[in-house]
Structures are given as C-alpha cells and as structure tokens.
Design an enzyme around this catalytic site. Sequence first.
Site, PDB file in Angstrom:
ATOM      1  N   GLY A 157     -19.845 -67.098  24.829  1.00 60.21           N
ATOM      2  CA  GLY A 157     -20.516 -67.341  23.268  1.00 60.21           C
ATOM      3  C   GLY A 157     -21.038 -66.075  22.688  1.00 60.21           C
ATOM      4  O   GLY A 157     -21.733 -66.329  21.552  1.00 60.21           O
TER       5      GLY A 157
ATOM      6  N   HIS B 207     -27.171 -57.781  23.555  1.00 59.49           N
ATOM      7  CA  HIS B 207     -28.599 -58.286  23.178  1.00 59.49           C
ATOM      8  C   HIS B 207     -29.130 -59.118  23.990  1.00 59.49           C
ATOM      9  O   HIS B 207     -28.316 -60.050  24.591  1.00 59.49           O
ATOM     10  CB  HIS B 207     -28.562 -58.712  21.843  1.00 59.49           C
ATOM     11  CG  HIS B 207     -27.386 -59.726  21.531  1.00 59.49           C
ATOM     12  ND1 HIS B 207     -26.308 -59.117  21.161  1.00 59.49           N
ATOM     13  CD2 HIS B 207     -27.459 -60.984  21.541  1.00 59.49           C
ATOM     14  CE1 HIS B 207     -25.261 -60.392  21.021  1.00 59.49           C
ATOM     15  NE2 HIS B 207     -25.971 -61.294  21.127  1.00 59.49           N
ATOM     16  N   LEU B 208     -30.406 -59.240  24.128  1.00 64.12           N
ATOM     17  CA  LEU B 208     -30.849 -60.298  25.116  1.00 64.12           C
ATOM     18  C   LEU B 208     -31.788 -61.388  24.118  1.00 64.12           C
ATOM     19  O   LEU B 208     -32.621 -60.837  23.406  1.00 64.12           O
ATOM     20  CB  LEU B 208     -32.020 -59.721  26.078  1.00 64.12           C
ATOM     21  CG  LEU B 208     -32.723 -60.449  27.109  1.00 64.12           C
ATOM     22  CD1 LEU B 208     -31.774 -60.995  28.290  1.00 64.12           C
ATOM     23  CD2 LEU B 208     -33.908 -59.916  27.740  1.00 64.12           C
ATOM     24  N   HIS B 209     -31.336 -62.662  24.179  1.00 66.14           N
ATOM     25  CA  HIS B 209     -31.965 -63.650  23.635  1.00 66.14           C
ATOM     26  C   HIS B 209     -33.286 -63.974  24.356  1.00 66.14           C
ATOM     27  O   HIS B 209     -33.271 -64.023  25.828  1.00 66.14           O
ATOM     28  CB  HIS B 209     -31.141 -64.919  23.597  1.00 66.14           C
ATOM     29  CG  HIS B 209     -29.774 -64.745  22.780  1.00 66.14           C
ATOM     30  ND1 HIS B 209     -29.827 -65.326  21.428  1.00 66.14           N
ATOM     31  CD2 HIS B 209     -28.533 -64.385  23.047  1.00 66.14           C
ATOM     32  CE1 HIS B 209     -28.570 -64.870  20.972  1.00 66.14           C
ATOM     33  NE2 HIS B 209     -28.010 -64.333  22.106  1.00 66.14           N
TER      34      HIS B 209
ATOM     35  N   SER C  40     -21.173 -63.611  19.811  1.00 64.91           N
ATOM     36  CA  SER C  40     -20.889 -63.342  18.614  1.00 64.91           C
ATOM     37  C   SER C  40     -21.072 -61.794  17.791  1.00 64.91           C
ATOM     38  O   SER C  40     -19.948 -61.218  17.027  1.00 64.91           O
ATOM     39  CB  SER C  40     -21.083 -64.443  17.656  1.00 64.91           C
ATOM     40  OG  SER C  40     -22.555 -64.234  17.430  1.00 64.91           O
TER      41      SER C  40
ATOM     42  N   ASP D 275     -34.383 -63.687  15.773  1.00 62.24           N
ATOM     43  CA  ASP D 275     -33.321 -63.978  15.274  1.00 62.24           C
ATOM     44  C   ASP D 275     -33.318 -64.483  13.825  1.00 62.24           C
ATOM     45  O   ASP D 275     -34.004 -65.394  13.538  1.00 62.24           O
ATOM     46  CB  ASP D 275     -32.664 -65.035  16.450  1.00 62.24           C
ATOM     47  CG  ASP D 275     -31.146 -65.124  16.280  1.00 62.24           C
ATOM     48  OD1 ASP D 275     -30.555 -64.957  17.313  1.00 62.24           O
ATOM     49  OD2 ASP D 275     -30.763 -65.650  15.177  1.00 62.24           O
TER      50      ASP D 275
HETATM   51  P1  5GP Z   1     -24.535 -64.158  20.494  1.00 61.84           P
HETATM   52  O1  5GP Z   1     -23.801 -65.279  19.771  1.00 61.84           O
HETATM   53  O2  5GP Z   1     -23.743 -62.800  20.140  1.00 61.84           O
HETATM   54  O3  5GP Z   1     -25.202 -64.383  21.949  1.00 61.84           O
HETATM   55  O4  5GP Z   1     -26.016 -63.711  19.545  1.00 61.84           O
HETATM   56  C1  5GP Z   1     -25.883 -63.163  18.209  1.00 61.84           C
HETATM   57  C2  5GP Z   1     -27.170 -63.404  17.551  1.00 61.84           C
HETATM   58  O5  5GP Z   1     -27.460 -62.738  16.459  1.00 61.84           O
HETATM   59  C3  5GP Z   1     -27.181 -65.108  16.914  1.00 61.84           C
HETATM   60  O6  5GP Z   1     -28.343 -65.890  17.567  1.00 61.84           O
HETATM   61  C4  5GP Z   1     -27.379 -64.523  15.373  1.00 61.84           C
HETATM   62  O7  5GP Z   1     -28.236 -65.777  14.865  1.00 61.84           O
HETATM   63  C5  5GP Z   1     -28.051 -63.399  15.484  1.00 61.84           C
HETATM   64  N1  5GP Z   1     -27.679 -62.407  14.391  1.00 61.84           N
HETATM   65  C6  5GP Z   1     -26.616 -62.219  13.728  1.00 61.84           C
HETATM   66  N2  5GP Z   1     -26.741 -61.596  12.715  1.00 61.84           N
HETATM   67  C7  5GP Z   1     -28.099 -61.202  12.570  1.00 61.84           C
HETATM   68  C8  5GP Z   1     -28.661 -60.248  11.463  1.00 61.84           C
HETATM   69  O8  5GP Z   1     -28.331 -59.566  10.878  1.00 61.84           O
HETATM   70  N3  5GP Z   1     -30.083 -60.383  11.869  1.00 61.84           N
HETATM   71  C9  5GP Z   1     -30.619 -61.076  12.626  1.00 61.84           C
HETATM   72  N4  5GP Z   1     -32.057 -61.033  12.947  1.00 61.84           N
HETATM   73  N5  5GP Z   1     -30.018 -61.623  13.580  1.00 61.84           N
HETATM   74  C10 5GP Z   1     -28.650 -61.861  13.662  1.00 61.84           C
END
Ligand code: 5GP
Length: 114
Positions: free
Chosen positions: A93, A100-102, A95, A30
């Site tokens: 949350g 995607h899986l964190h 974005s 991330d």
């Molecule tokens: P969400 O908030 O949608 O669950 O998580 C999106 C994640 O994607 C966030 O933790 C953010 O830091 C990460 N992220 C957003 N844009 C990019 C990118 O261009 N490259 C990488 N490696 N991570 C990204």
Amino acid sequence: MTDCIFCRIAEGEISARVILETESVLAFHDLNPAAPHHALVIPRRHIATLDEAEPDDRSLLGDMMLAGAEVARQLGFAKKGYRTVLNCNHNGGQSVYHIHLHVLGGRNLSWPPG
Ligand code: 5GP
Ligand code: ZN
C-alpha cells in the site's frame, strides 16, 4: 530540484504541520489522516522503500522508530496506545516512495489491517 514530495517537505520547499525535527528525521501530520492522530516520520535522507534500506541505514531506521514514540508522547496518546506502520511497495500500500513511518492513534485500531 527533486520531484520526491517528502524530500521537498524535508527541505522546507513544501509546507507541512511539523511535530518534531531532529538532525536525521522529521515528523509531521498526515494530510489525509486515517485516525484522530496520524503522523508520518521520514528520514531527511531519501530512501525509497524499506526493501532498499541497507545495513548502514540501521541507526536511521532506529531514529525513525524512536521519533515515532516521541510523537505519540508529545501528542498525548502514547499511554492509551497506537500503531506504527511502514508500508512497502505496491502490495503493502505504499504510495509515496520515500520511506515513512505512520504513527496512528486516538481510536481503537482493528487487527489485522485490511
Ligand atoms: P503510504 O500510502 O505511502 O504508506 O502513505 C503516504 C501518506 O502520505 C498518506 O497517508 C498520505 O495521506 C500522506 N501524504 C501524501 N502527500 C502528502 C503531503 O503532501 N503532505 C502530507 N502531510 N502528507 C501527505
Ligand atoms: Zn525523497
């Protein structure tokens, strides 16, 4: 050309620090880590949200989970423990609207999340 940032990472049009790749999924660090270890696992095929996943996506979603576990082993924090999170839509949350899986590890993670 797609404007989905994770499709562009999957296509290699935007660079990412890749951890592992399979035929169906890709895992990378991330950009803005929320823990000492913070990886994302994405399917190569675009699915916007978990809410839009269908029964035919069952094995792809399984591939994501197994890749998350493999990432934790490869990065060395599997035995200490970690958390997988999949945020869905606004209140969850989310974005980036490519599923995607964190995979978060390297510190004690509080529960419940905020
Ligand atoms: P969400 O908030 O949608 O669950 O998580 C999106 C994640 O994607 C966030 O933790 C953010 O830091 C990460 N992220 C957003 N844009 C990019 C990118 O261009 N490259 C990488 N490696 N991570 C990204
Ligand atoms: Zn996408």
